[in-house]
Enzyme design. Structure first.
Site, mmCIF file in Angstrom:
data_model
loop_
_atom_site.group_PDB
_atom_site.id
_atom_site.type_symbol
_atom_site.label_atom_id
_atom_site.label_comp_id
_atom_site.label_asym_id
_atom_site.label_seq_id
_atom_site.Cartn_x
_atom_site.Cartn_y
_atom_site.Cartn_z
ATOM 1 N N ASP A 1 -58.657 33.390 -34.310
ATOM 2 C CA ASP A 1 -57.617 34.408 -34.485
ATOM 3 C C ASP A 1 -56.287 33.801 -34.922
ATOM 4 O OD1 ASP A 1 -59.109 36.689 -33.912
ATOM 5 O OD2 ASP A 1 -58.732 36.553 -31.757
ATOM 6 N N LYS B 1 -63.886 38.149 -24.578
ATOM 7 C CA LYS B 1 -63.415 36.882 -25.127
ATOM 8 C C LYS B 1 -63.272 35.787 -24.070
ATOM 9 C CE LYS B 1 -61.059 38.511 -29.289
ATOM 10 N NZ LYS B 1 -59.806 38.458 -30.081
#
Length: 287
Positions: free
Chosen positions: A107, A71
């Site tokens: 997210d 990420k």
């Protein structure tokens, strides 16, 4: 699902990734919306990450999702970052916009959408843990106008966590505290001020561990959420439910962060109401 010469590709990239539910979610969405796309899982080594991003352009893919450990590692290979991705230094969705690769992080927003009618705007909230998903939730809550965010962390991590949150405070001005999990009295005081408690740690994933000191009470009218969805009901959620508190597990976050990525790629809303029961059934059979 029809595959032809016009079919475009999307993928989730991580190591390991074969267990991922993302292919099921996105392929169901492609089929339901009649978008000509296919979604696959790629287990790649970090040495292949740059080539993978080049292939997103080369093959005119919709884009990719990323999970651990890529990420943050993906950022040097992108052309642009969205505000939330830049704020936390992590990307879970890459959008191919005419050959320009833009990094997003869905997210945090996916989690907040999963809370339904509850809004963090003007509210105080508490969160256990500030790792990847926790940091995304904290950043998005701050961007969405939370009045104060109280982070509960292991004692040995308090200084590190505090430093990692400094950019969020600097950019948003949110009131942010970091408290060690062994400080029961302070945890209790901060929980009484909060309308939402989130467990973003891995405690509870084993079905046994409880993320708060046993003596800490859950105040009335507290919404209790856990980003874990396997098991379907963690010890924290079981206790909250037994005390009559509203609870939310991590399945909604999983689905809604995917829905935001799908819309970024296709411009179409994912039919989450259609996919939810399929996803719930898959998760329950794994439990």
């Amino acid at each position: 699902m029809k595959i032809d010469g016009y079919t475009r590709l999307a993928a989730v990239v991580a190591r390991p990734i074969r267990h991922s539910l993302s292919p099921m979610i996105h392929n169901a969405a492609f089929e339901a919306t009649a978008v000509n796309g296919v979604y696959v899982a790629w287990d790649i080594a970090e040495t292949d990450l740059q080539a993978t991003l080049e292939n997103v352009r080369r093959y005119d893919m919709f884009g990719i999702n990323l999970s651990m450990p890529y990420k943050s590692a993906v950022i040097p290979y992108l052309d642009e970052l969205s505000p939330e991705a830049a704020l936390i230094g992590a990307v879970n969705t890459v959008v191919n916009s005419g050959g320009k690769l833009i990094g997003h992080n869905t997210d945090g927003q996916g989690f907040l959408v999963s809370l339904g009618e509850y809004s963090v705007a003007g509210q105080e909230m508490a969160i256990i843990g500030a790792g990847g998903a926790g940091l995304a939730i904290i950043a998005q809550a701050a961007l969405n106008g939370a009045r104060a965010i109280h982070v509960f962390s292991r004692q040995q991590s308090v200084t590190k966590v505090s430093r990692s949150l400094e950019p969020i405070v600097a950019q948003t001005g949110v009131e942010l505290t970091v408290t060690a999990l062994n400080e029961s009295e302070e945890l209790q005081r901060l929980l009484k001020q909060s309308s939402l408690l989130v467990n973003s740690s891995s405690l509870g994933m084993d079905g046994h561990s409880y993320p708060l000191p046993a003596e800490v009470q859950l105040p009335a009218n507290l919404l209790v959420a856990d980003i874990i969805y396997h098991p379907f009901e963690t010890p924290l959620l079981k206790r909250a439910k037994s005390e009559g508190l509203p609870t939310i597990n991590g399945l909604g976050m999983l689905l809604h962060q995917a829905a935001l990525a799908f819309e970024l790629w296709t411009g179409k809303a994912m039919p989450v109401d259609l996919i939810w029961p399929q996803l719930e059934e898959v998760v329950k059979t794994r439990t």
